[in-house]
Design a protein around this motif. Structure first.
Motif, PDB file in Angstrom:
ATOM      1  N   ILE A 178       0.837  -1.210   0.000  1.00  0.00           N
ATOM      2  CA  ILE A 178       0.000   0.000   0.000  1.00  0.00           C
ATOM      3  C   ILE A 178       0.865   1.250   0.000  1.00  0.00           C
ATOM      4  CG2 ILE A 178      -1.673   1.349   1.322  1.00  0.00           C
ATOM      5  CD1 ILE A 178      -2.727  -1.322   2.452  1.00  0.00           C
ATOM      6  N   ALA A 179       1.846   1.280   0.876  1.00  0.00           N
ATOM      7  CA  ALA A 179       2.687   2.478   1.000  1.00  0.00           C
ATOM      8  C   ALA A 179       3.422   2.758  -0.298  1.00  0.00           C
ATOM      9  CB  ALA A 179       3.679   2.293   2.162  1.00  0.00           C
ATOM     10  N   TYR A 180       3.944   1.702  -0.922  1.00  0.00           N
ATOM     11  CA  TYR A 180       4.658   1.919  -2.184  1.00  0.00           C
ATOM     12  C   TYR A 180       3.723   2.497  -3.243  1.00  0.00           C
ATOM     13  CZ  TYR A 180       6.950   1.182  -6.594  1.00  0.00           C
ATOM     14  OH  TYR A 180       7.476   1.386  -7.837  1.00  0.00           O
ATOM     15  N   ARG A 181       2.517   1.969  -3.304  1.00  0.00           N
ATOM     16  CA  ARG A 181       1.603   2.429  -4.345  1.00  0.00           C
ATOM     17  C   ARG A 181       1.117   3.845  -4.097  1.00  0.00           C
ATOM     18  NH1 ARG A 181       2.542  -2.476  -4.348  1.00  0.00           N
ATOM     19  NH2 ARG A 181       2.230  -3.792  -6.190  1.00  0.00           N
ATOM     20  N   ILE A 182       1.171   4.299  -2.860  1.00  0.00           N
ATOM     21  CA  ILE A 182       0.829   5.682  -2.575  1.00  0.00           C
ATOM     22  C   ILE A 182       2.018   6.605  -2.835  1.00  0.00           C
ATOM     23  CG2 ILE A 182       0.231   7.317  -0.709  1.00  0.00           C
ATOM     24  CD1 ILE A 182      -1.479   5.096   0.538  1.00  0.00           C
ATOM     25  N   LEU A 183       3.182   6.208  -2.360  1.00  0.00           N
ATOM     26  CA  LEU A 183       4.351   7.087  -2.406  1.00  0.00           C
ATOM     27  C   LEU A 183       5.170   6.941  -3.676  1.00  0.00           C
ATOM     28  CD1 LEU A 183       5.471   6.600   1.300  1.00  0.00           C
ATOM     29  CD2 LEU A 183       4.587   8.703   0.297  1.00  0.00           C
ATOM     30  N   ARG A 184       5.050   5.770  -4.336  1.00  0.00           N
ATOM     31  CA  ARG A 184       5.806   5.511  -5.571  1.00  0.00           C
ATOM     32  C   ARG A 184       7.309   5.610  -5.342  1.00  0.00           C
ATOM     33  NH1 ARG A 184       2.418   2.688  -7.943  1.00  0.00           N
ATOM     34  NH2 ARG A 184       3.651   2.846  -9.864  1.00  0.00           N
ATOM     35  N   ASP A 185       7.737   5.243  -4.167  1.00  0.00           N
ATOM     36  CA  ASP A 185       9.169   5.278  -3.824  1.00  0.00           C
ATOM     37  C   ASP A 185       9.392   4.199  -2.774  1.00  0.00           C
ATOM     38  OD1 ASP A 185      11.486   6.008  -2.028  1.00  0.00           O
ATOM     39  OD2 ASP A 185      11.717   7.597  -3.494  1.00  0.00           O
ATOM     40  N   LEU A 186      10.200   3.197  -3.092  1.00  0.00           N
ATOM     41  CA  LEU A 186      10.344   2.053  -2.196  1.00  0.00           C
ATOM     42  C   LEU A 186      10.977   2.458  -0.868  1.00  0.00           C
ATOM     43  CD1 LEU A 186      10.018  -0.944  -1.681  1.00  0.00           C
ATOM     44  CD2 LEU A 186      12.235  -1.322  -2.777  1.00  0.00           C
ATOM     45  N   GLY A 187      12.002   3.309  -0.918  1.00  0.00           N
ATOM     46  CA  GLY A 187      12.668   3.722   0.323  1.00  0.00           C
ATOM     47  C   GLY A 187      11.711   4.437   1.268  1.00  0.00           C
ATOM     48  N   ARG A 188      10.937   5.342   0.705  1.00  0.00           N
ATOM     49  CA  ARG A 188       9.997   6.081   1.561  1.00  0.00           C
ATOM     50  C   ARG A 188       8.874   5.171   2.029  1.00  0.00           C
ATOM     51  NH1 ARG A 188      11.561  10.872   2.316  1.00  0.00           N
ATOM     52  NH2 ARG A 188      12.879  11.892   0.790  1.00  0.00           N
ATOM     53  N   ALA A 189       8.491   4.253   1.164  1.00  0.00           N
ATOM     54  CA  ALA A 189       7.455   3.314   1.584  1.00  0.00           C
ATOM     55  C   ALA A 189       7.946   2.472   2.753  1.00  0.00           C
ATOM     56  CB  ALA A 189       7.051   2.424   0.407  1.00  0.00           C
ATOM     57  N   GLU A 190       9.177   2.015   2.687  1.00  0.00           N
ATOM     58  CA  GLU A 190       9.730   1.238   3.799  1.00  0.00           C
ATOM     59  C   GLU A 190       9.789   2.081   5.072  1.00  0.00           C
ATOM     60  OE1 GLU A 190      13.424  -0.107   2.179  1.00  0.00           O
ATOM     61  OE2 GLU A 190      12.564  -1.997   1.439  1.00  0.00           O
ATOM     62  N   ASP A 191      10.177   3.336   4.932  1.00  0.00           N
ATOM     63  CA  ASP A 191      10.212   4.227   6.100  1.00  0.00           C
ATOM     64  C   ASP A 191       8.814   4.377   6.694  1.00  0.00           C
ATOM     65  OD1 ASP A 191      12.761   6.587   4.910  1.00  0.00           O
ATOM     66  OD2 ASP A 191      12.905   4.597   5.825  1.00  0.00           O
ATOM     67  N   ALA A 192       7.840   4.541   5.822  1.00  0.00           N
ATOM     68  CA  ALA A 192       6.463   4.709   6.296  1.00  0.00           C
ATOM     69  C   ALA A 192       5.984   3.459   7.036  1.00  0.00           C
ATOM     70  CB  ALA A 192       5.528   5.020   5.122  1.00  0.00           C
ATOM     71  N   VAL A 193       6.318   2.305   6.509  1.00  0.00           N
ATOM     72  CA  VAL A 193       5.896   1.061   7.160  1.00  0.00           C
ATOM     73  C   VAL A 193       6.591   0.919   8.514  1.00  0.00           C
ATOM     74  CG1 VAL A 193       5.969  -1.450   7.042  1.00  0.00           C
ATOM     75  CG2 VAL A 193       5.349  -0.125   5.016  1.00  0.00           C
ATOM     76  N   GLN A 194       7.856   1.250   8.562  1.00  0.00           N
ATOM     77  CA  GLN A 194       8.574   1.139   9.832  1.00  0.00           C
ATOM     78  C   GLN A 194       7.974   2.077  10.872  1.00  0.00           C
ATOM     79  OE1 GLN A 194      12.845   1.147   9.493  1.00  0.00           O
ATOM     80  NE2 GLN A 194      13.141   1.645  11.648  1.00  0.00           N
ATOM     81  N   GLN A 195       7.711   3.300  10.466  1.00  0.00           N
ATOM     82  CA  GLN A 195       7.081   4.260  11.379  1.00  0.00           C
ATOM     83  C   GLN A 195       5.731   3.737  11.856  1.00  0.00           C
ATOM     84  OE1 GLN A 195       6.650   8.110   9.487  1.00  0.00           O
ATOM     85  NE2 GLN A 195       8.650   7.910   8.523  1.00  0.00           N
ATOM     86  N   THR A 196       4.972   3.167  10.912  1.00  0.00           N
ATOM     87  CA  THR A 196       3.628   2.677  11.247  1.00  0.00           C
ATOM     88  C   THR A 196       3.693   1.573  12.284  1.00  0.00           C
ATOM     89  OG1 THR A 196       2.818   3.245   9.040  1.00  0.00           O
ATOM     90  CG2 THR A 196       1.574   1.587  10.274  1.00  0.00           C
ATOM     91  N   LEU A 197       4.587   0.650  12.097  1.00  0.00           N
ATOM     92  CA  LEU A 197       4.660  -0.476  13.027  1.00  0.00           C
ATOM     93  C   LEU A 197       5.079  -0.015  14.420  1.00  0.00           C
ATOM     94  CD1 LEU A 197       6.231  -3.215  10.711  1.00  0.00           C
ATOM     95  CD2 LEU A 197       3.867  -3.047  11.505  1.00  0.00           C
ATOM     96  N   VAL A 198       6.021   0.897  14.490  1.00  0.00           N
ATOM     97  CA  VAL A 198       6.455   1.391  15.797  1.00  0.00           C
ATOM     98  C   VAL A 198       5.323   2.158  16.474  1.00  0.00           C
ATOM     99  CG1 VAL A 198       8.089   2.904  16.994  1.00  0.00           C
ATOM    100  CG2 VAL A 198       8.863   1.479  15.101  1.00  0.00           C
ATOM    101  N   LEU A 199       4.657   2.981  15.678  1.00  0.00           N
ATOM    102  CA  LEU A 199       3.546   3.753  16.235  1.00  0.00           C
ATOM    103  C   LEU A 199       2.404   2.828  16.659  1.00  0.00           C
ATOM    104  CD1 LEU A 199       2.795   6.696  16.779  1.00  0.00           C
ATOM    105  CD2 LEU A 199       1.691   6.749  14.542  1.00  0.00           C
ATOM    106  N   ALA A 200       2.164   1.783  15.867  1.00  0.00           N
ATOM    107  CA  ALA A 200       1.111   0.835  16.218  1.00  0.00           C
ATOM    108  C   ALA A 200       1.417   0.179  17.563  1.00  0.00           C
ATOM    109  CB  ALA A 200       0.977  -0.221  15.129  1.00  0.00           C
TER     110      ALA A 200
END
Lengths: 346, 185
Positions: B31-53
């Motif tokens: 999902i994050a990749y398809r929104i951001l169209r950037d794998l690095g930023r998508a990975e950052d977003a997922v990491q942030q999400t999991l920690v915040l979760a």
């Protein structure tokens, strides 16, 4: 006869392309960071013991399903890298991303908003409210959910050693006293990023010491005017004065960065200097060591110019900045022993 | 079983949370990749999400809503990543995301390129609605629930996103877009 492609089918097929697997290193990094992160609990929930467990990444497949949930009260503490603990304060209110619960106390940000017409008015009212510790006046000017992070830097390296947060600007939980602005701020408006940015030199009293540094905060445009949003306060070791060549030091770093001379950039910075892109966790990337070198290398095509007069407060310098990719903002530096110890670009 | 895991994790069980994270990680990345169209930023977003979760999980009242709640955290993380990306990203000309697969026609490659350009013109909130509907297959009311916004807002964002992408597909190929001027909202 040609048929027009079905848009939904095209869109679905296009979206189906691309990565679909999370790299193990990302998952491991997230679980490692979560392991170091305390859970945040709603206020008022009864005590239960929290079981310690092995680090996340070793918790493999050996999980068994058991019954229901426990909640433990979480005390806020320093999120810094070490050093003295932050003063205790009431547990923070829930972040805006969580669901509200009946057991939570009302968030301080529920007060009616009274936006300012201009940034000058916003700044005047904000610092008057901070100085007088007027919670209602402060929250009337704050974006709902705005958080205030305070960073104290180490006397030698600039590493952040103390961090604490004041959720939703409740001055009852804010340990900073006698907040006083020192002159006029740097203000950057019309930013492509959308939010105006302010850097205000200030002093305050914390744990009986007078500290000097900067507030840096975003200004949010809302119906009716302006509110202030995410804020970070930076201050260094009390009693230190900044290098007289501070402005020349940051300008030398800027020139080296523009020239793509990574070694020269790093020569202006201390050995464990950090660059922060963003203002406060979690909206921040931090680079140091080899990551900092890599960051400088990959951004060396972006040219930086300063405008206006840099401001100095304590061991910090702030300068209005324009990047060649169109970004406009404020660069904040801490200078120690002739080197940049911390560089922040919100 | 997931409800039980959520309840355990909510109580502080790191093993339970690790299991939840493993189960959700791939979809979050997609999902994050398809929104951001950037794998690095998508990975950052997922990491942030999991920690915040992990941090905010005790505030989740209904464990059955874990997926929707997690998606909302992810979308907010994507919004933050999208804003952050505008500061230091050098302007680069957009290239097709993938090399043409065997049998792909030039028209298909061009179509992908047009969609990519059009999608990058969308602000993050419209991208999120589009991805949740067309990639995850959620109905618009379900998208509203997952994003935590009113249904009318979802419909409005979908309307604008669809119009922008339709226009991108119908754009005259002889008038290339200047990718360096494309912005995120």
């Amino acid at each position: 006869m040609s048929t027009k492609p079905d848009f939904d089918s095209i869109a679905a097929a296009w979206l189906a392309e691309g990565p679909t697997e999370l790299a193990d290193r990302v998952l491991d990094a997230a679980l490692d960071e979560a392991h170091r992160t305390r859970q945040r609990h709603p206020i008022g929930v009864p005590w239960r013991a929290r079981s310690m467990s092995t680090p996340f990444r070793f918790a493999a497949a050996a999980i068994t399903v058991v019954a229901v949930a426990l909640l433990a009260v979480n005390f806020p503490g320093t999120a810094g890298v070490g050093g003295p603990a932050a003063p205790s304060s009431p547990p923070p209110t829930a972040s805006p991303t969580t669901e509200p619960t009946a057991t939570q106390s009302p968030t301080p940000s529920a007060a009616a908003k009274a936006p300012a017409a201009t940034i000058d008015e916003l700044v005047d009212r904000l610092y008057a409210a901070l100085h007088s510790k007027d919670t209602a006046a402060l929250q009337a000017l704050a974006v709902d959910g705005a958080r205030h992070a305070v960073y104290s830097t180490d006397g030698l390296t600039g590493s952040v050693i103390t961090t604490f947060e004041n959720a939703s600007f409740n001055v009852a939980t804010d340990p900073l006293q006698d907040v006083a602005r020192q002159g006029d701020p740097i203000v950057v408006t019309d930013r492509p990023e959308g939010r105006d940015l302010v850097a205000m030199p200030l002093t305050f009293t914390y744990q009986d010491e007078i500290d000097t540094g900067f507030d840096v905060f975003f200004v949010e445009r809302v119906p009716g005017g302006l509110l202030f949003g995410e804020t970070a306060t930076f201050y260094g070791k009390p009693g230190l004065t900044i290098d007289p060549d501070a402005v020349a030091i940051i300008d030398a770093q800027r020139a080296a960065w523009n020239a793509g001379d990574v070694d020269a950039v790093l020569a202006t910075m201390s050995s464990d200097a950090a660059f922060w892109e963003g203002l406060a966790d979690p909206n921040r990337n931090a680079y140091s060591g080899e990551a900092l070198r890599a960051f400088i290398e990959t951004t060396s095509t972006i040219k930086t110019t300063f405008s206006g007069t840099p401001l100095i407060s304590g061991t910090f310098v702030a300068a209005a900045t324009t990047l060649s990719n169109g970004s406009r903002g404020i660069s904040l530096y801490e200078i120690r022993d002739g080197k940049i110890a911390l560089h922040v670009y919100p | 079983m997931q409800i039980a895991l959520v309840e355990q994790a909510r109580s502080g069980s790191e093993e339970a949370f690790a299991s939840l994270a493993r189960g959700a990680g791939d979809q979050l990345l997609a999902i994050a990749y398809r929104i951001l169209r950037d794998l690095g930023r998508a990975e950052d977003a997922v990491q942030q999400t999991l920690v915040l979760a992990w941090r905010e999980l005790p505030s989740l009242r209904d464990p059955a809503r874990f997926d929707a709640w997690l998606h909302r955290l992810l979308v907010n993380a994507c919004y933050r990543e999208a804003r952050r990306g505008r500061r230091w990203a050098a302007n680069v000309r957009l290239l097709p995301m993938d090399a043409p697969a065997a049998g792909d026609s030039l028209a298909t490659v061009v179509l992908r390129d047009q969609l990519e350009r059009g999608f990058r013109r969308l602000p993050p909130d419209q991208r999120a609605v589009f991805v949740f509907h067309h990639y995850l297959g959620l109905t618009l009311p379900e998208v509203a629930t997952h994003l935590g916004v009113p249904l009318g807002t979802v419909k409005s964002r979908m309307h604008y996103a669809t119009n922008t992408l339709r226009a991108a597909l119908e754009a005259d190929l002889r008038s290339p877009v200047d990718a360096s001027r494309e912005r995120l909202a």
